[in-house]
Write an enzyme that holds these catalytic residues in place. Structure first.
Site: not given
Length: 162
Positions: A92, A115, A123-124, A150
């Site tokens: 952040y 979002n 945003c994850h 991912e």
């Protein structure tokens, strides 16, 4: 005209909304079964790209997004989120620095929370400066699962998150 479609994924049912202007939202919904008879033409690319992402066949989205009714601050945060590569994370505070507002860490967190286009605007991929998972509107378990999808090797080795 705003249209919608439902996209079944291993993570649940995602509702996609959009128009000729672009994708307006992608959100997890409590809908079972998650069936879609016909996906409106303006949402077909999004539906296909989300399906590919969840099948680990896509690492980058190429879609027109419609943020026309959103604040400039939120849009600046979301534009930076789009730059966070697949399989990587940021913090952040790093996002606040990138938008030239280093004191806006909490506001960046709020922009992430607001979002409207989950997964596509990733945003994850935002975690605490300490490397801990923090804040996700679908819960930390979902955030962890998306990060593992991912990049399971790097995510499993705490300390390789950045």
């Amino acid at each position: 005209m705003i249209v919608s479609a439902y996209c079944p994924t291993p993570f649940g049912c995602f509702e996609i909304t959009g128009s000729e202007e672009g994708i307006r939202s992608v959100k997890l919904v409590d809908k079972s079964p998650c069936l879609q008879v016909e996906v409106p033409e303006v949402l077909q690319d999004c539906y296909q790209q989300l399906t590919e992402y969840f099948n680990q066949e896509r690492k980058h989205f190429s879609l027109q997004l419609d943020w026309s009714d959103r604040s400039e601050f939120n849009k600046s945060v979301w534009r930076e989120l789009l730059k966070v590569p697949y399989g990587h994370t940021t913090s952040y505070s790093a996002l606040a620095e990138k938008i030239n507002n280093p004191l806006a860490v909490r506001a960046v967190g709020l922009a992430n929370r607001n979002n409207p286009i989950a997964i596509i605007v990733p945003c994850h991929r935002v975690i605490a400066k300490s490397g801990q998972l923090q804040g996700y509107f679908y819960g930390l378990d979902m955030k962890r699962r998306l990060l593992e999808l991912e990049n399971p090797m790097s995510f499993a080795r705490q300390g390789s998150l950045f």
